[in-house]
Structure formats: C-alpha cells, structure tokens
Design a protein around this motif. Structure first.
Motif, PDB file in Angstrom:
ATOM      1  N   GLU A   1      -7.662 -52.009  18.377  1.00  0.00           N
ATOM      2  CA  GLU A   1      -9.077 -51.698  18.153  1.00  0.00           C
ATOM      3  C   GLU A   1      -9.296 -50.609  17.107  1.00  0.00           C
ATOM      4  N   GLY A   2      -8.271 -49.806  16.867  1.00  0.00           N
ATOM      5  CA  GLY A   2      -8.407 -48.733  15.894  1.00  0.00           C
ATOM      6  C   GLY A   2      -9.174 -47.539  16.403  1.00  0.00           C
ATOM      7  N   LEU A   3      -9.580 -47.590  17.680  1.00  0.00           N
ATOM      8  CA  LEU A   3     -10.390 -46.496  18.239  1.00  0.00           C
ATOM      9  C   LEU A   3     -10.045 -46.304  19.707  1.00  0.00           C
ATOM     10  N   LEU A   4      -9.887 -45.047  20.104  1.00  0.00           N
ATOM     11  CA  LEU A   4      -9.641 -44.686  21.495  1.00  0.00           C
ATOM     12  C   LEU A   4     -10.548 -43.523  21.857  1.00  0.00           C
ATOM     13  N   ILE A   5     -11.284 -43.655  22.962  1.00  0.00           N
ATOM     14  CA  ILE A   5     -12.180 -42.600  23.431  1.00  0.00           C
ATOM     15  C   ILE A   5     -11.666 -42.098  24.779  1.00  0.00           C
ATOM     16  N   LEU A   6     -11.377 -40.806  24.865  1.00  0.00           N
ATOM     17  CA  LEU A   6     -10.859 -40.203  26.086  1.00  0.00           C
ATOM     18  C   LEU A   6     -11.857 -39.202  26.650  1.00  0.00           C
ATOM     19  N   LYS A   7     -11.977 -39.207  27.968  1.00  0.00           N
ATOM     20  CA  LYS A   7     -12.873 -38.296  28.666  1.00  0.00           C
ATOM     21  C   LYS A   7     -12.152 -37.792  29.905  1.00  0.00           C
ATOM     22  N   ALA A   8     -12.637 -36.677  30.469  1.00  0.00           N
ATOM     23  CA  ALA A   8     -12.023 -36.094  31.676  1.00  0.00           C
ATOM     24  C   ALA A   8     -10.558 -35.783  31.415  1.00  0.00           C
ATOM     25  N   LEU A   9     -10.310 -35.005  30.375  1.00  0.00           N
ATOM     26  CA  LEU A   9      -8.951 -34.735  29.917  1.00  0.00           C
ATOM     27  C   LEU A   9      -8.385 -33.426  30.469  1.00  0.00           C
ATOM     28  N   ASP A  10      -9.198 -32.664  31.191  1.00  0.00           N
ATOM     29  CA  ASP A  10      -8.791 -31.324  31.606  1.00  0.00           C
ATOM     30  C   ASP A  10      -7.542 -31.348  32.481  1.00  0.00           C
ATOM     31  N   SER A  11      -6.496 -30.628  32.049  1.00  0.00           N
ATOM     32  CA  SER A  11      -5.243 -30.463  32.783  1.00  0.00           C
ATOM     33  C   SER A  11      -4.514 -31.781  33.036  1.00  0.00           C
ATOM     34  N   LYS A  12      -4.775 -32.801  32.240  1.00  0.00           N
ATOM     35  CA  LYS A  12      -4.122 -34.092  32.449  1.00  0.00           C
ATOM     36  C   LYS A  12      -2.782 -34.180  31.716  1.00  0.00           C
TER      37      LYS A  12
END
Length: 559
Positions: free
Chosen positions: A279-290
């Motif tokens: 897809e050429g695109l990645l959206i990450l959320k809720a990354l804290d301490s992961k």
C-alpha cells in the motif's frame, strides 16, 4: 499507485572531480600515457626519485578516494567527526597540497551545513556555584554527582551508516504515527516513531498529535516542536516529510492500533513490511510503550539522538523558556520540583489529596464518573497504594523530604507542573518551610505567557526547559516528565537528580525519630544522578538511562 520518480539528491550528485583534471595534467599522467615518449626516453625517466614520486601520488590518490567513500556514508552523529581533507596534516609538498585541495573541493557544500551534534543538543545553563557559609548537610545537598568521565557518544556502526544512504532517500513507503497523551508521553511516542520508520526503512510523516482529552490541548506538532530542526538533525537517519504526497492519499485508510507491548524489530518487520510494500502507507496509533526497551545498540543510539537532539521546542516556546531559565539562574542555585498535585493525578492514582474530606469527595465523584482513568491496582485501597509508593508526595511530605536531605530554608524552588488541586491551599505546607517558591507565572512579565494560555503542552515544555537548568531536580511522583528529565540531565553531564524512594521512606515518615534526617539521606545516597547503566536492570528505558549505549568515556565526545 504511481511509481515514485527517481529524484537526484544534491548531496550525493557530484560534478566531475577536480582530482581527475589534476591527474590528467600531472607528471603521473604524462609519464604513463604520453605517446611522444620513446621507450628509451621513458626508461630514463623511471629513476628512483621519479618512482618514489609516482608511488606517493598513487598513495595520495587512493587515500583521497577512500576519504570520499567514507564521507558519503558518514553522518553528523559521529563522536569524532573527521576534519575536511584540506585540513589533514601532510608533508609540505606542493603536489600533495594541490591533491588535497582537489579532494576537499568535491565534498558537497550541503555536508558542511550538517548540524554538529553538540550544537543540536538542548543543553542546560552552566551549573550555578554555591557560595557562602553553608552547613555540611547543605553542602552535600548542592554537591553534584561524579560523572566518572562519561560523555555522549553516538557512534553508529558502519553497517548502520551504509544503510542510511538508501533509507534517507526513501520516496515510496510512508509511515504516519498518531501520538497521544501529555507532552512527554507524546515525546516518547515520537522517539519510537522515528525508530520504527528506520526499522521499516520508510519515510516518516511529521507525527500527528492527538487532542489531549484531559487537558483539552489541540496543539499541532509545529506548535510544540521545531519541525525544520527535527528534519535536519535526522536527515541522515530517516527521511521526514511534512505531509503525504498526493499519490499516497487514499479514501479509506486503515489504522493499526492493536500493537502488543514489548515488540521487537523482527515483529515490526514481520507484521508491517508486506502491508507497507503493497500500500505504500502505514498508519500507527496507540504506540505508547509498545516498542521494546531492549533494542540493538544503533537503534538505542537513535532513540537518544531523537530525544536529546532532534526534539527541540518551537522557537516561541524555546525563547521564552530560555528567558525564564536565566531569570531563575541569575539569582543563584535553585531546585526544580515536579510537584504532581493536579486534579487528574489524584483521580488516576486512586489516592487522597491530603486536603480534607471536602476535596476527597470531589476526587471520588470524578473517579466514579471516569473509571477508565484509574491506573491499575484496582484491588488496593488508598492506604495500601500510598505505602506501596504509588501515590504522589504531598506538599507536606515534600517539605519534610527536602529538610531531611539538607536543603536550606532559603533555597529557591521552582515548581513545575499544572495548577495544583486546591490552589494555594495545596502548597501552604511547602511554602511554610521554604518561602522562596517560584512558578512560571511569577517569573513571566507583561503577558509573556498569554500566547500559551490553555495550551498545556506548551506550558509543560516551558517547565521542562527551566527544570533542565536547575542545580537539583526532584520529581514528587513517577511519570514521563521525570524519566525524560532524568535521562536528559544524565546525558548533559550527570546533573543532580533525586528520585524519592517512597516505598522505603514513608514508613520512616510515620515513625519519625531523631535519626530521621540521616535515614532519609542514607536511603537516597545512591540515587542522586550518578552514572547508572541501563543494563543493571532489564527493560529500563534508554531515554532515562542513556548509559552505556549513548555515553562512553576515554574517548572524544560528540561535542
């Protein structure tokens, strides 16, 4: 998706080297390639001195080529930056001087503008000396820890630097990260966003700051951090863009927000590389301490580079923070106290505010209406929480703690943090023992804080700048502010940082004796900012413990 076009990078696009022109006109060229020379005359020229000169020129040429190859892979983050070839010391020969001048002229001018790591570091003001007649306890309180000669050294491996030439030019795959929480929680996520982009060899879009539900702060990245500085410092590590190209804008964008804790680089690649390639695109959320706290050394160094060098605050915040720091500093040494007495802290911690039943009822009511804010240990009442060290120290407890450590009554104390629950009533026990309590509102003049009213992240950033330059920093409760400040002060020279050992000292508070002061000092003798390797305990954050990955001794530091 349209294929991205190849775009030449001006840093690596070189004009024909003057070395080539020099060699074509040199004695070396005429000796080997001149058709006018007969074999007999040619042999006459190959005398021992001439052969020596030829050998010398060949050596210089090969050396120059190696210098150019190294320069193309090097970064501004090396601890010992090479001097330009023109400044290297060689025998005073005109030919060698000409060759070295030619070599230096092919280095792109853009490389000269790479920010040196020393200049990019957000450094504190120099420590203010303590003078006059002071007691033994006061002298020990202000005394700085022994840094043991440790200095920052972000010496990335050759493999990392070679890969940088490719990764820093990525134009097809993009990573978008949404950072949530307060200022320093967002900082941690931004640090890991850069590291994940590096792991995936993707370009990073300037992170999106999610609206803080507690503080209702809608600030964007560019309002808090210096975007151009962020890009410039990291341009050799990851390509950072302000927005997605039009070719990557999609009507439906899937967001990955189910990331487990403590994931490794291998997990990141296995989970996201295929999606990113397709897809050429990645959206990450809720990354804290992961992302795992235990990464390969190069990625740990990258974390330090982002946290302490790249994340400089936006100019309006940085300028005001610097002015207020100087106003604190000019009056003498001071303590920065991160006093966590805000209403949301009492709601989330499950503790009592020590302000009386009326205030406790308000907290209990808020906690019932927002149970999702309570952080863990649901089966513990407020008494057990406090004895377990899970509650913030109250103003009274902090006052007793400072007195036991030997802080003089005249000490100037800067209070970092939001508006305390209960207002001035909450601070009274501290002010009664230490009357020189100062806040940013007291330091500011003529509406200097007006642009940042109701912008909690900007105000927290100003607290951060002022706290960084203090002689002593003390957090009253655990949290991201205290951890980042601990690491930053260590990285900037192991400035004093005292972590209250609440679990050990609160029983002493309950049964105060004549030995109270000496007991408290003994409890905290080894937790005052001395060099403390991250590797002493597993899962420590390199941002709080930059030793050993980001600091070393007996070597030339990065500045």
């Amino acid at each position: 998706m349209a294929k991205s076009r190849y775009i030449k990078n001006p840093i690596f696009t070189l004009t024909p080297s003057p070395v080539y022109h020099f060699l074509s006109a040199s004695l070396f060229t005429s000796l080997l390639f001149s058709p006018k020379k007969s074999p007999r005359n040619f042999n006459k020229l190959l005398t021992p001195p001439t052969l020596c000169l030829i050998s010398l020129l060949v050596s210089f040429t090969l050396f120059g080529v190696s210098i150019l190859g190294f320069t193309s892979n090097s970064q501004d983050s090396l601890p010992c930056s090479l001097n330009s070839p023109s400044s290297l010391s060689f025998p005073s020969m005109s030919i060698s001087s000409m060759l070295l001048t030619s070599l230096s002229s092919v280095v792109p001018k853009n490389v000269e503008n790479e920010p040196r790591m020393a200049k990019s570091l957000m450094a504190p003001l120099p420590l203010h000396p303590v003078t006059g007649n002071v007691s033994k306890e006061e002298k020990e309180f202000w005394e700085q820890p022994d840094g043991e000669g440790y200095k920052p050294c972000l010496d990335f491996s050759l493999k990392y630097r070679k890969a940088s030439a490719r990764i820093s030019k990525e134009r097809r795959r993009f990573l978008v990260v949404v950072a949530s929480g307060g200022l320093n929680q967002q900082r941690n996520q931004i640090v890991d966003a850069v590291v994940i982009a590096r792991i995936l060899e993707a370009a990073l879009v300037v992170p999106v700051l999610q609206v803080n539900p507690i503080w209702d702060d809608e600030s964007e990245f560019s309002e808090i951090f210096n975007v151009e500085h962020f890009k410039r410092v990291l341009r050799a590590d990851v390509r950072i863009v302000s927005s997605l190209p039009s070719t990557h804008l999609m009507s439906r964008q899937s967001i990955e927000n189910q990331i487990p804790y403590d994931v490794s680089p291998y997990w990141i690649r296995a989970r996201f590389s295929r999606l990113l390639n397709e897809e050429g695109l990645l959206i990450l959320k809720a990354l804290d301490s992961k992302l795992s706290k235990n990464l390969p050394p190069d990625l740990q160094k990258l974390r330090c580079k982002v946290a302490f060098h790249a994340l400089r605050f936006a100019a309006p915040i940085q300028d005001l923070g610097n002015r207020l720091s100087k106003r604190m500093w000019i009056e003498g040494p001071y303590i920065a106290l991160h006093l966590r007495l805000e209403k949301d802290i009492w709601v989330r911690s499950g503790c009592l505010s020590s302000l009386g039943p009326e205030y406790d009822k308000i907290i209990a009511k808020s906690r019932e209406s927002q149970p999702e804010y309570l952080t863990g240990r649901l089966n513990m009442n407020h008494i057990r929480r406090r004895l377990a060290g899970l509650c913030p120290l109250s103003a009274l407890e902090i006052a007793r703690f400072l007195k036991a450590l030997g802080a003089p009554r005249t000490a100037r104390i800067y209070i970092a943090g939001g508006e305390p629950f209960g207002g001035s009533l909450a601070l009274q026990p501290l002010i009664a023992e230490f009357p020189n309590v100062i806040t940013k509102e007291i330091l500011a003049r003529g509406g200097e804080l007006s642009p940042f009213i109701k912008k909690a992240s900007a105000l927290a950033a100003i607290d951060y700048i002022i706290s960084l330059s203090s002689n002593v920093f003390i957090p009253s409760h655990g949290g991201n502010f205290g951890r980042v400040m601990q690491g930053h002060r260590a990285y900037a020279g192991h400035k004093k940082h005292i972590r209250p050992n609440k679990r050990a000292m609160l029983p002493v508070f309950e049964n105060s004796t004549s030995e109270f002061g000496s007991i408290i000092r003994t409890l905290h003798k080894k937790s005052q900012g001395q060099p403390e390797p991250r590797t002493n305990k597993r899962d420590r954050d390199v941002i709080a413990y930059p030793l050993p990955e980001c600091m070393c001794k007996h070597r030339t530091p990065i500045f």
